[in-house]
Design an enzyme around this catalytic site. Structure first.
Site, PDB file in Angstrom:
ATOM      1  N   LEU A 141      -8.559  -7.766 -14.007  1.00  0.00           N
ATOM      2  CA  LEU A 141      -9.971  -7.363 -14.033  1.00  0.00           C
ATOM      3  C   LEU A 141     -10.619  -7.858 -15.318  1.00  0.00           C
ATOM      4  O   LEU A 141      -9.991  -7.875 -16.383  1.00  0.00           O
ATOM      5  CB  LEU A 141     -10.060  -5.840 -13.947  1.00  0.00           C
ATOM      6  CG  LEU A 141      -9.602  -5.268 -12.604  1.00  0.00           C
ATOM      7  CD1 LEU A 141      -9.383  -3.765 -12.694  1.00  0.00           C
ATOM      8  CD2 LEU A 141     -10.606  -5.605 -11.508  1.00  0.00           C
ATOM      9  N   GLY A 178       0.780  -1.236   0.000  1.00  0.00           N
ATOM     10  CA  GLY A 178       0.000   0.000   0.000  1.00  0.00           C
ATOM     11  C   GLY A 178       0.810   1.284   0.000  1.00  0.00           C
ATOM     12  O   GLY A 178       0.295   2.334   0.389  1.00  0.00           O
ATOM     13  N   ASN A 236      -3.859   2.437 -13.602  1.00  0.00           N
ATOM     14  CA  ASN A 236      -2.980   1.447 -12.972  1.00  0.00           C
ATOM     15  C   ASN A 236      -1.563   1.990 -12.961  1.00  0.00           C
ATOM     16  O   ASN A 236      -1.185   2.764 -13.834  1.00  0.00           O
ATOM     17  CB  ASN A 236      -3.013   0.139 -13.769  1.00  0.00           C
ATOM     18  CG  ASN A 236      -2.134  -0.933 -13.145  1.00  0.00           C
ATOM     19  OD1 ASN A 236      -2.105  -1.091 -11.918  1.00  0.00           O
ATOM     20  ND2 ASN A 236      -1.388  -1.673 -13.968  1.00  0.00           N
ATOM     21  N   HIS A 249       2.380   0.601 -12.982  1.00  0.00           N
ATOM     22  CA  HIS A 249       3.138  -0.618 -13.249  1.00  0.00           C
ATOM     23  C   HIS A 249       4.639  -0.289 -13.194  1.00  0.00           C
ATOM     24  O   HIS A 249       5.061   0.725 -13.746  1.00  0.00           O
ATOM     25  CB  HIS A 249       2.762  -1.178 -14.633  1.00  0.00           C
ATOM     26  CG  HIS A 249       3.443  -2.471 -14.925  1.00  0.00           C
ATOM     27  ND1 HIS A 249       3.039  -3.664 -14.353  1.00  0.00           N
ATOM     28  CD2 HIS A 249       4.518  -2.764 -15.691  1.00  0.00           C
ATOM     29  CE1 HIS A 249       3.840  -4.637 -14.775  1.00  0.00           C
ATOM     30  NE2 HIS A 249       4.747  -4.115 -15.583  1.00  0.00           N
ATOM     31  N   ASP A 265      -1.892  -4.650 -18.684  1.00  0.00           N
ATOM     32  CA  ASP A 265      -0.892  -3.570 -18.680  1.00  0.00           C
ATOM     33  C   ASP A 265      -0.754  -2.912 -20.051  1.00  0.00           C
ATOM     34  O   ASP A 265       0.366  -2.669 -20.522  1.00  0.00           O
ATOM     35  CB  ASP A 265       0.477  -4.127 -18.229  1.00  0.00           C
ATOM     36  CG  ASP A 265       0.427  -4.659 -16.800  1.00  0.00           C
ATOM     37  OD1 ASP A 265      -0.361  -4.143 -15.999  1.00  0.00           O
ATOM     38  OD2 ASP A 265       1.176  -5.611 -16.510  1.00  0.00           O
ATOM     39  N   GLU A 314      -8.954  -3.714 -21.669  1.00  0.00           N
ATOM     40  CA  GLU A 314      -9.259  -5.126 -21.424  1.00  0.00           C
ATOM     41  C   GLU A 314      -8.032  -6.031 -21.515  1.00  0.00           C
ATOM     42  O   GLU A 314      -8.125  -7.221 -21.251  1.00  0.00           O
ATOM     43  CB  GLU A 314     -10.370  -5.583 -22.373  1.00  0.00           C
ATOM     44  CG  GLU A 314     -11.625  -4.763 -22.097  1.00  0.00           C
ATOM     45  CD  GLU A 314     -12.867  -5.270 -22.808  1.00  0.00           C
ATOM     46  OE1 GLU A 314     -12.850  -6.424 -23.262  1.00  0.00           O
ATOM     47  OE2 GLU A 314     -13.847  -4.505 -22.891  1.00  0.00           O
TER      48      GLU A 314
HETATM   49  C1  GAR Z   1       4.230  -1.343  -7.028  1.00  0.00           C
HETATM   50  O1  GAR Z   1       5.586  -1.411  -7.376  1.00  0.00           O
HETATM   51  C2  GAR Z   1       3.350  -1.382  -8.247  1.00  0.00           C
HETATM   52  O2  GAR Z   1       3.888  -0.702  -9.343  1.00  0.00           O
HETATM   53  C3  GAR Z   1       3.298  -2.862  -8.515  1.00  0.00           C
HETATM   54  O3  GAR Z   1       3.159  -3.447  -7.244  1.00  0.00           O
HETATM   55  C4  GAR Z   1       3.799  -2.616  -6.285  1.00  0.00           C
HETATM   56  C5  GAR Z   1       2.814  -2.305  -5.196  1.00  0.00           C
HETATM   57  O4  GAR Z   1       3.440  -1.607  -4.151  1.00  0.00           O
HETATM   58  N1  GAR Z   1       2.214  -3.209  -9.384  1.00  0.00           N
HETATM   59  C6  GAR Z   1       2.261  -4.172 -10.284  1.00  0.00           C
HETATM   60  O5  GAR Z   1       3.242  -4.869 -10.452  1.00  0.00           O
HETATM   61  C7  GAR Z   1       1.004  -4.323 -11.100  1.00  0.00           C
HETATM   62  N2  GAR Z   1       1.243  -5.191 -12.220  1.00  0.00           N
HETATM   63  P1  GAR Z   1       2.604  -0.845  -3.071  1.00  0.00           P
HETATM   64  O6  GAR Z   1       1.568  -1.844  -2.545  1.00  0.00           O
HETATM   65  O7  GAR Z   1       3.593  -0.466  -2.022  1.00  0.00           O
HETATM   66  O8  GAR Z   1       1.953   0.341  -3.738  1.00  0.00           O
END
Ligand code: GAR
Length: 204
Positions: A92, A12, A106, A108, A144, A141
Protein backbone atom coordinates in the site's frame (compact mmCIF):
# COMPACT_ATOMS: atom_id res chain seq x y z
CA UNK A 1 -21.42 -1.49 15.43
CA UNK A 2 -17.91 -1.07 14.06
CA UNK A 3 -17.44 -1.76 10.39
CA UNK A 4 -14.59 -3.82 8.97
CA UNK A 5 -13.16 -3.68 5.48
CA UNK A 6 -11.34 -6.90 4.58
CA UNK A 7 -8.72 -6.81 1.84
CA UNK A 8 -7.56 -10.11 0.37
CA UNK A 9 -5.91 -11.59 -2.69
CA UNK A 10 -6.24 -15.35 -2.31
CA UNK A 11 -7.54 -18.23 -0.23
CA UNK A 12 -9.26 -16.10 2.39
CA UNK A 13 -8.94 -18.38 5.42
CA UNK A 14 -8.13 -15.48 7.75
CA UNK A 15 -11.14 -13.63 6.41
CA UNK A 16 -13.28 -16.72 7.09
CA UNK A 17 -11.94 -17.03 10.62
CA UNK A 18 -12.89 -13.40 11.30
CA UNK A 19 -16.35 -13.92 9.78
CA UNK A 20 -16.79 -17.06 11.91
CA UNK A 21 -15.87 -15.19 15.09
CA UNK A 22 -18.39 -12.49 14.24
CA UNK A 23 -20.99 -15.16 13.46
CA UNK A 24 -20.34 -16.83 16.81
CA UNK A 25 -20.83 -13.54 18.64
CA UNK A 26 -17.21 -13.50 19.82
CA UNK A 27 -16.33 -10.36 17.87
CA UNK A 28 -18.67 -7.39 17.97
CA UNK A 29 -18.27 -5.99 14.46
CA UNK A 30 -19.68 -6.36 11.01
CA UNK A 31 -17.92 -6.94 7.72
CA UNK A 32 -18.97 -3.93 5.66
CA UNK A 33 -17.04 -4.95 2.56
CA UNK A 34 -14.59 -7.58 1.30
CA UNK A 35 -12.30 -6.35 -1.45
CA UNK A 36 -10.20 -8.70 -3.53
CA UNK A 37 -7.28 -7.56 -5.65
CA UNK A 38 -7.61 -10.70 -7.79
CA UNK A 39 -10.61 -11.87 -9.80
CA UNK A 40 -9.80 -15.53 -9.16
CA UNK A 41 -9.35 -15.26 -5.39
CA UNK A 42 -11.20 -18.09 -3.62
CA UNK A 43 -11.80 -15.64 -0.76
CA UNK A 44 -13.97 -13.51 -3.04
CA UNK A 45 -16.16 -16.48 -3.91
CA UNK A 46 -16.48 -17.38 -0.22
CA UNK A 47 -17.53 -13.81 0.61
CA UNK A 48 -20.23 -13.95 -2.09
CA UNK A 49 -21.44 -17.30 -0.80
CA UNK A 50 -21.69 -15.91 2.72
CA UNK A 51 -23.89 -13.13 1.41
CA UNK A 52 -21.36 -10.41 2.18
CA UNK A 53 -20.77 -7.26 0.21
CA UNK A 54 -17.83 -8.41 -1.92
CA UNK A 55 -16.06 -6.28 -4.48
CA UNK A 56 -13.39 -7.25 -6.96
CA UNK A 57 -10.91 -4.51 -7.61
CA UNK A 58 -8.23 -6.00 -9.87
CA UNK A 59 -4.87 -4.39 -9.29
CA UNK A 60 -3.13 -5.73 -12.39
CA UNK A 61 -1.27 -3.09 -14.42
CA UNK A 62 -2.48 -0.21 -12.26
CA UNK A 63 -0.07 2.27 -10.75
CA UNK A 64 0.08 2.00 -7.00
CA UNK A 65 -1.61 5.28 -6.13
CA UNK A 66 -4.24 5.01 -8.83
CA UNK A 67 -5.22 1.65 -7.38
CA UNK A 68 -5.03 2.86 -3.80
CA UNK A 69 -7.40 5.74 -4.55
CA UNK A 70 -9.99 3.28 -5.87
CA UNK A 71 -9.49 1.18 -2.76
CA UNK A 72 -9.93 4.16 -0.43
CA UNK A 73 -13.11 5.19 -2.28
CA UNK A 74 -14.70 1.77 -1.79
CA UNK A 75 -13.70 1.70 1.89
CA UNK A 76 -15.09 5.19 2.47
CA UNK A 77 -18.31 4.42 0.59
CA UNK A 78 -18.77 1.56 3.03
CA UNK A 79 -17.92 3.68 6.08
CA UNK A 80 -15.22 1.31 7.21
CA UNK A 81 -13.79 1.89 10.72
CA UNK A 82 -10.94 -0.62 10.47
CA UNK A 83 -9.16 -2.05 7.42
CA UNK A 84 -7.95 -5.64 7.84
CA UNK A 85 -5.41 -7.00 5.40
CA UNK A 86 -5.96 -10.75 5.20
CA UNK A 87 -3.52 -12.16 2.69
CA UNK A 88 -3.59 -8.95 0.66
CA UNK A 89 -0.52 -9.39 -1.52
CA UNK A 90 0.03 -5.82 -2.55
CA UNK A 91 2.05 -3.00 -1.06
CA UNK A 92 0.00 0.00 0.00
CA UNK A 93 1.20 3.51 -0.78
CA UNK A 94 2.09 6.06 1.87
CA UNK A 95 -0.87 8.05 0.62
CA UNK A 96 -3.25 5.19 1.42
CA UNK A 97 -1.76 4.58 4.86
CA UNK A 98 -2.18 8.28 5.69
CA UNK A 99 -5.89 8.07 4.82
CA UNK A 100 -6.42 5.52 7.60
CA UNK A 101 -3.86 6.33 10.30
CA UNK A 102 -3.60 3.49 12.86
CA UNK A 103 -6.71 2.08 11.25
CA UNK A 104 -5.12 -0.68 9.15
CA UNK A 105 -4.12 -4.08 10.52
CA UNK A 106 -2.10 -6.77 8.79
CA UNK A 107 -1.38 -10.39 9.62
CA UNK A 108 2.01 -11.75 8.70
CA UNK A 109 3.19 -15.37 9.05
CA UNK A 110 6.39 -14.72 11.01
CA UNK A 111 7.52 -13.27 14.30
CA UNK A 112 8.31 -9.80 12.99
CA UNK A 113 10.75 -8.15 12.60
CA UNK A 114 12.11 -11.52 11.43
CA UNK A 115 11.29 -12.52 7.87
CA UNK A 116 9.21 -9.68 6.42
CA UNK A 117 8.03 -9.85 2.82
CA UNK A 118 7.13 -12.88 0.75
CA UNK A 119 7.35 -16.55 1.74
CA UNK A 120 7.98 -15.86 5.41
CA UNK A 121 7.57 -19.51 6.41
CA UNK A 122 10.10 -20.54 3.76
CA UNK A 123 12.50 -17.88 5.01
CA UNK A 124 12.10 -19.18 8.58
CA UNK A 125 12.84 -22.79 7.58
CA UNK A 126 15.81 -21.74 5.45
CA UNK A 127 17.22 -19.73 8.33
CA UNK A 128 16.85 -22.67 10.67
CA UNK A 129 14.94 -20.92 13.44
CA UNK A 130 13.45 -23.18 16.11
CA UNK A 131 10.53 -20.90 16.90
CA UNK A 132 8.32 -19.41 14.18
CA UNK A 133 4.94 -17.74 14.45
CA UNK A 134 2.72 -14.93 13.31
CA UNK A 135 2.17 -11.24 13.98
CA UNK A 136 -0.77 -8.87 13.81
CA UNK A 137 0.47 -5.31 13.47
CA UNK A 138 -0.65 -1.83 12.50
CA UNK A 139 0.31 -0.93 8.97
CA UNK A 140 2.61 2.04 8.54
CA UNK A 141 4.46 3.22 5.46
CA UNK A 142 7.12 0.51 5.63
CA UNK A 143 6.77 -3.16 4.77
CA UNK A 144 5.57 -5.38 7.65
CA UNK A 145 6.88 -2.81 10.09
CA UNK A 146 4.19 -1.05 12.14
CA UNK A 147 3.52 -1.42 15.90
CA UNK A 148 2.75 -4.99 16.94
CA UNK A 149 -0.65 -5.76 18.50
CA UNK A 150 -0.30 -9.52 19.07
CA UNK A 151 2.07 -12.36 18.24
CA UNK A 152 1.90 -16.12 18.63
CA UNK A 153 4.85 -18.50 18.58
CA UNK A 154 4.91 -22.02 17.18
CA UNK A 155 7.77 -24.53 17.36
CA UNK A 156 9.60 -25.54 14.20
CA UNK A 157 9.84 -29.34 14.17
CA UNK A 158 12.74 -31.24 12.63
CA UNK A 159 10.49 -32.88 10.04
CA UNK A 160 8.74 -29.67 9.03
CA UNK A 161 8.15 -28.72 5.42
CA UNK A 162 6.93 -25.29 4.34
CA UNK A 163 3.42 -26.76 4.18
CA UNK A 164 3.41 -28.34 7.63
CA UNK A 165 4.93 -25.28 9.27
CA UNK A 166 2.54 -22.95 7.43
CA UNK A 167 -0.44 -25.00 8.59
CA UNK A 168 0.69 -24.82 12.23
CA UNK A 169 1.23 -21.05 11.94
CA UNK A 170 -2.12 -20.57 10.18
CA UNK A 171 -4.00 -22.08 13.14
CA UNK A 172 -2.50 -19.36 15.31
CA UNK A 173 -3.21 -16.67 12.71
CA UNK A 174 -6.88 -17.56 12.83
CA UNK A 175 -6.84 -17.29 16.62
CA UNK A 176 -4.96 -14.03 17.11
CA UNK A 177 -6.34 -11.95 14.24
CA UNK A 178 -9.83 -11.69 15.74
CA UNK A 179 -8.35 -11.06 19.19
CA UNK A 180 -6.26 -8.20 17.83
CA UNK A 181 -9.25 -6.73 15.99
CA UNK A 182 -11.22 -6.85 19.22
CA UNK A 183 -8.49 -5.02 21.13
CA UNK A 184 -8.26 -2.31 18.50
CA UNK A 185 -12.02 -1.87 18.05
CA UNK A 186 -12.54 -1.63 21.79
CA UNK A 187 -9.77 0.96 21.96
CA UNK A 188 -8.32 -0.73 25.02
CA UNK A 189 -4.71 0.07 24.21
CA UNK A 190 -2.35 2.95 23.76
CA UNK A 191 0.71 3.22 21.56
CA UNK A 192 3.97 4.23 23.25
CA UNK A 193 6.67 4.52 20.62
CA UNK A 194 6.52 1.15 18.93
CA UNK A 195 4.79 -0.57 21.82
CA UNK A 196 1.10 -1.30 21.82
CA UNK A 197 0.26 -1.38 25.52
CA UNK A 198 -3.07 -2.93 26.45
CA UNK A 199 -5.29 -1.43 29.11
CA UNK A 200 -5.22 -3.32 32.41
CA UNK A 201 -8.84 -4.49 32.16
CA UNK A 202 -8.27 -6.33 28.87
CA UNK A 203 -8.50 -9.98 29.85
CA UNK A 204 -7.24 -12.08 26.92
C1 GAR B 1 -1.56 -15.94 5.52
O1 GAR B 1 -0.64 -16.91 5.96
C2 GAR B 1 -1.07 -14.55 5.82
O2 GAR B 1 -0.39 -14.45 7.04
C3 GAR B 1 -0.14 -14.32 4.67
O3 GAR B 1 -0.81 -14.85 3.55
C4 GAR B 1 -1.63 -15.93 3.98
C5 GAR B 1 -3.03 -15.67 3.50
O4 GAR B 1 -3.85 -16.78 3.78
N1 GAR B 1 0.16 -12.93 4.49
C6 GAR B 1 1.33 -12.46 4.10
O5 GAR B 1 2.27 -13.18 3.82
C7 GAR B 1 1.41 -10.96 4.02
N2 GAR B 1 2.78 -10.54 3.85
P1 GAR B 1 -5.41 -16.66 3.73
O6 GAR B 1 -5.75 -16.03 2.37
O7 GAR B 1 -5.90 -18.07 3.82
O8 GAR B 1 -5.85 -15.80 4.88
Amino acid sequence: MKRLGILLSGRGSNFQAIADQIGAGALDARIAVVISSRTQAPGLEIAHRRGLNAVCLPSKNLEREVYDRQLADVLRDNQVDLVCLAGFMRLLSGWFVRQFPMRILNIHPSLLPAFPGLDAQHQALDHGVKIAGCTVHFVDENLDAGPIVLQAAVPVLDGDTVDSLSARILEQEHRIYSQAIRIVLEGKYRVEGRRVVRSPDTAY
